[in-house]
Design an enzyme around this catalytic site. Sequence first.
Site, PDB file in Angstrom:
ATOM      1  N   CYS A 143     -65.065 -19.122  32.936  1.00 51.72           N
ATOM      2  CA  CYS A 143     -64.660 -19.269  34.342  1.00 51.72           C
ATOM      3  C   CYS A 143     -65.092 -20.626  34.867  1.00 51.72           C
ATOM      4  O   CYS A 143     -64.304 -21.353  35.487  1.00 51.72           O
ATOM      5  CB  CYS A 143     -65.242 -18.131  35.177  1.00 51.72           C
TER       6      CYS A 143
HETATM    7  N1  PCA Z   1     -65.053 -13.803  33.420  1.00 50.93           N
HETATM    8  C1  PCA Z   1     -65.677 -14.725  32.496  1.00 50.93           C
HETATM    9  C2  PCA Z   1     -64.559 -15.306  31.684  1.00 50.93           C
HETATM   10  C3  PCA Z   1     -63.354 -14.478  31.994  1.00 50.93           C
HETATM   11  C4  PCA Z   1     -63.747 -13.635  33.114  1.00 50.93           C
HETATM   12  O1  PCA Z   1     -63.009 -12.865  33.735  1.00 50.93           O
HETATM   13  C5  PCA Z   1     -66.577 -15.746  33.182  1.00 50.93           C
HETATM   14  O2  PCA Z   1     -67.155 -15.430  34.227  1.00 50.93           O
HETATM   15  O3  PCA Z   1     -66.730 -16.857  32.676  1.00 50.93           O
END
Ligand code: PCA
Length: 207
Positions: A143
């Site tokens: 993310c």
């Molecule tokens: N959360 C992860 C990666 C994909 C998602 O939905 C994150 O917080 O990095």
Amino acid sequence: MKILFTGFEPFGKMDKNPSWELAEWVKQEKFPGADVRAEGLPVIFQTCAHKALDIIKSWNPDVVLHFGVAAGRQTINIEQTAVNIEHAPDTPDNAGDAPADRYIDSGGPDGIFATIPVRNLTENLQEAGIPAEVSYSAGTYICNSTLYRVLRFINDQELSVKAGFIHVPVTPDMASGSSLPSMDLEVQKRAVTQLIATLVKEEENRD
Ligand code: PCA
């Protein structure tokens, strides 16, 4: 106004991802004053931002809203910043990549601020009775990497498109049997509707 909405596929031990379910819902929903396009992104460091960057180039949205799940968060978290680090030695991405202290862009700044109105959006959610907070760390996983790559591109190209990231808690079914905090998908959908309405209103006030 044109808004690109993205969610992520499931990853790690999760067999679903509420951000993906939100994207599927957004595809079928109408939002007054906004043309919203929803897409799913892969949980892969090297390619997580590719589709978003292609759409920014070809579709020219006004705002990009990335959504992802963060197990352990209690509220809707509007992210203030992305940092130039990929660190996930214990959580390989969906291609098996598990970096340790790797720069996303060795020539890039240490951090880049989101350009959506983080504080306003958070306060608007709170006023609508939806638990929300500003977050000052999007982590060091996909993310954060996606937000960093997208903001870096936008800044580099001097584009006017605004971009930000919203982390959502897991849904109650995902938390069952654990002590993880959770938020019902219906509340998360209300948050999406409220966020988009606030962005539309801000734009109208500018005109
Ligand atoms: N959360 C992860 C990666 C994909 C998602 O939905 C994150 O917080 O990095």
